[in-house]
Write an enzyme that holds these catalytic residues in place. Sequence first.
Site, short mmCIF file in Angstrom:
data_model
loop_
_atom_site.label_atom_id
_atom_site.label_comp_id
_atom_site.label_asym_id
_atom_site.label_seq_id
_atom_site.Cartn_x
_atom_site.Cartn_y
_atom_site.Cartn_z
N HIS A 357 0.79 -1.24 0.00
CA HIS A 357 0.00 0.00 0.00
C HIS A 357 0.82 1.28 0.00
CE1 HIS A 357 -4.01 -1.78 0.78
NE2 HIS A 357 -3.31 -2.71 1.39
N LYS A 545 -8.51 14.17 4.43
CA LYS A 545 -7.65 12.98 4.42
C LYS A 545 -6.66 13.13 5.56
CE LYS A 545 -6.41 14.22 0.13
NZ LYS A 545 -6.60 13.00 -0.63
N ARG A 546 -5.86 12.08 5.84
CA ARG A 546 -4.84 12.23 6.87
C ARG A 546 -3.91 13.39 6.54
NH1 ARG A 546 -4.43 8.34 11.17
NH2 ARG A 546 -2.48 9.33 11.71
N LYS A 551 0.87 14.69 1.07
CA LYS A 551 -0.48 14.98 0.57
C LYS A 551 -0.66 16.47 0.27
CE LYS A 551 -2.55 11.02 3.01
NZ LYS A 551 -3.21 10.16 2.01
N THR A 653 -8.40 6.80 -2.17
CA THR A 653 -9.74 6.26 -2.37
C THR A 653 -10.79 7.35 -2.14
OG1 THR A 653 -9.53 5.42 -0.11
CG2 THR A 653 -9.34 3.82 -1.89
N LYS A 657 -14.54 8.48 -4.01
CA LYS A 657 -15.79 8.82 -3.31
C LYS A 657 -16.33 10.15 -3.81
CE LYS A 657 -13.89 6.28 0.55
NZ LYS A 657 -12.97 6.39 1.70
#
Length: 811
Positions: A357, A545-546, A551, A653, A657
């Site tokens: 992952h 998100k985290r 990110k 992911t 969504k």
Amino acid sequence: MNLNSETIKKDFRRKLIHMFSEDIEGASTLHKYLAFGSLIKEYCAENWLKTNKQYRQSGKKQVYYFSMEFLIGKLLRSNLLNLGIEKECEEALKELGISLSELEEAEMDAGLGNGGLGRLAACFLDSMASLGIPGHGCGIRYKYGLFEQKIVDGYQVEIPDNWLREGNIWETRKDDKAIVVKFGGRVTPIFEEGKLNFKHEDYDQVLAVPYDTPIIGHNNKTVNTLRLWSAETVESDKELDFSFFKHGNYSKAVEYKSSVESISQVLYPDDSQLEGKILRLKQQYFFVSAGIQSILRSYMKTRNPINDLYKYVAIHINDTHPSLAVPELMRILIDEKGLEWDEAWNITTKTISYTNHTIMAEALEKWPISILKNLLPRIFMIIEEINRRFTDKLFAKYPNNWAKVNNMAIINNGKIRMANLAIVGGHSINGVAKLHTEILKRRELSDFYELYPEKFNNKTNGITHRRWLLQANPELAKLITKTIGDKWITQPKSFIDLLKYAKYSSFQDKIYEIKRDNKVKFAEQVKNKYGIVIDPDSIYDVQVKRLHAYKRQILNLFNIVHLYDQLKQNPNLDITPRTFIFAAKASPSYYLAKEIIKLINTVGNKINNDRRINDKIKVIFLENYRVSLAEKIIPCADISEQISTASKEASGTGNMKFMMNGAVTIATLDGANIEIRDAVGDENIVTFGMTAKEVMNYEKNGGYSSRELYDKDSRLHTIVNQIVNGHFGVPSAEFKNIYNHLIERNDEYFIFKDFDSYIKAQEKIDKLYRNKTKWEEMCITNIAHSGIFSSDNTISQYASGIWNARRVNIK
Ligand code: 26V
């Protein structure tokens, strides 16, 4: 399921009396939820039993998905939907003066995961059950899930997540299925009857008690099982307890009990850096050993030969966290079932498969020999032997190529490399998006790919469209059903039928109205909770998100500060009003991430209270991001921020969504964003930034200087200076880490490098949004193409391509 509202009301009353000796008038919301949920569990009980029986009778292969994390969220609504009794229940409750959503609010999220990896596991459970695949989850029943986040004065504060406080109505404790797991002790080889055996002595025993949760398939009578293990002291060890007592050492006894129970006490909140903590290794072996022992216990009852195990059982390991499954299965086959090494190895490798992952080096699990050897002496011996045989083969194949053998060995430099163990000990390794898999094959794991090309494959992630659309966005779901029928619920690829309505203005209007209603509702909630007024007619630009440097929440924030600077100079600047919405938890020990949270809140505070800019932009940081909050915010989003440094986000992911709920994505060419672009076409997504190739080229050859860009680009210069010179009303030292990260440490994630193209991409979005017809067409096109990202699709590919598992129709 066939139920009418009269039956439901009667049953509900009975439950309330039975559980709490209360009636509807006197019961609290919590009690009503607990009673109603228990009733729903009762409704699925018969099918649960049936499913298990028919699985046994069918003799079909069972899949076990081993994962340290299952980020389930709430179950009440999704269970009702999957049982097909949502309407009836809503009606029955309404007749009693109760709203289903009020009961829903009383349920605690099961937050047994950090982020994407854990939520993926939960989506997979839903899809396996809904496809009728005999697939079960195996994990840990943490007493405390991921911490609850409070924002105090702009800072993250962590609070323990005591999710079991009011009890968990969905689980069933199975005392009779408990299993003993052994830690520590000594192992001595002994020759018995001409055979080498291993005697394990003086070990500590821990009792693994399973708690089973039903996983209800969508309208198909299938009820699979999520089995989570809880650590307790072994009954016979009570003697040990008593010996503590006899010697008057009460506190020692309590200490012992709590040290055993600590194994399943808390989920580790770190997905930013790997913590090499003994307790974490204990957790891993604890649930892996309990899980495999229990699988073999039921397998032995089938009377199928042990050598055929892989024909009836598939064990999938979610990242390397459960990779001790390899030596544990070997141990049981050799030490307990008496098989020879080669036979055991053949079975093990054919049974186990592994998903990678992340390529982030910090995340690759390596356990020091010293720790593993002490905690799991027999397991260590087996790993050593696996490594010996494997490296022998490598030396034979690549004589004198020390570098290669070094790179591939399972044990190296005093450490055990869990990814290498999982690759060697399984028959399949997959990445989670096309780009990610390519990077694994060509770079990170290229030596393994050369050796075992047949093991490598891609399985692009997916999400369950039942939770993320049917449940989270009921009005949109209704409109879709009205337009193309309801077959999308079980055949998500039929979303594509929406495409022919993309240009219909009446359909566009309806899509617009639904989103606007969602936005209005959300604005009300924001006002109530945060006292901030947001405009439902502004663009909702969402990054949830985290919190991770890669990110790039900072990049988003840089665009905001840049806009703010422009607005201050020209309050009449012609932009569509925007509401920037963030939500993110930072790992408690990840200082940079926590500083970024403080910065977002600081900037937001200044902007939201600056009258000069006429409310044209607002910045909201939502506290405590979790599954149930995601379900609320995603249906409101106009823009989905997926802006990681190319090559770093394995898949993502959340991106799926959002598109499924009709948001337009602003994206780097990273992870599954690439597949989203390929599906919707360049006209229906806004991409920007460096490619993965360019990023990796800089990483390899150097040549990037953030300081150069900082000196050259006055916008960047201004923004950075404002952050550290107290401009936002906070002492300059506050954001020193961020400054160092960007300037002194050369902006590891290329924020400055992508800044200009990100600004342009945002300006493009502003323009696109003004053209309502075009915008709605984009939204609809996104929804129409989202079917391939249903986890039903992903799971079908796992089932046929990795597990060789087939459906069993429950009658
Ligand atoms: C991530 C990172 C990234 C920063 C450096 C250290 C570190 C350590 C651990 C992790 C988490 C690794 C596992 C994980 O959650 N991966 C996520 O898996 C999702 C499901 O496949 C995928 O969509 C996300 O892109 C991926 O980050």
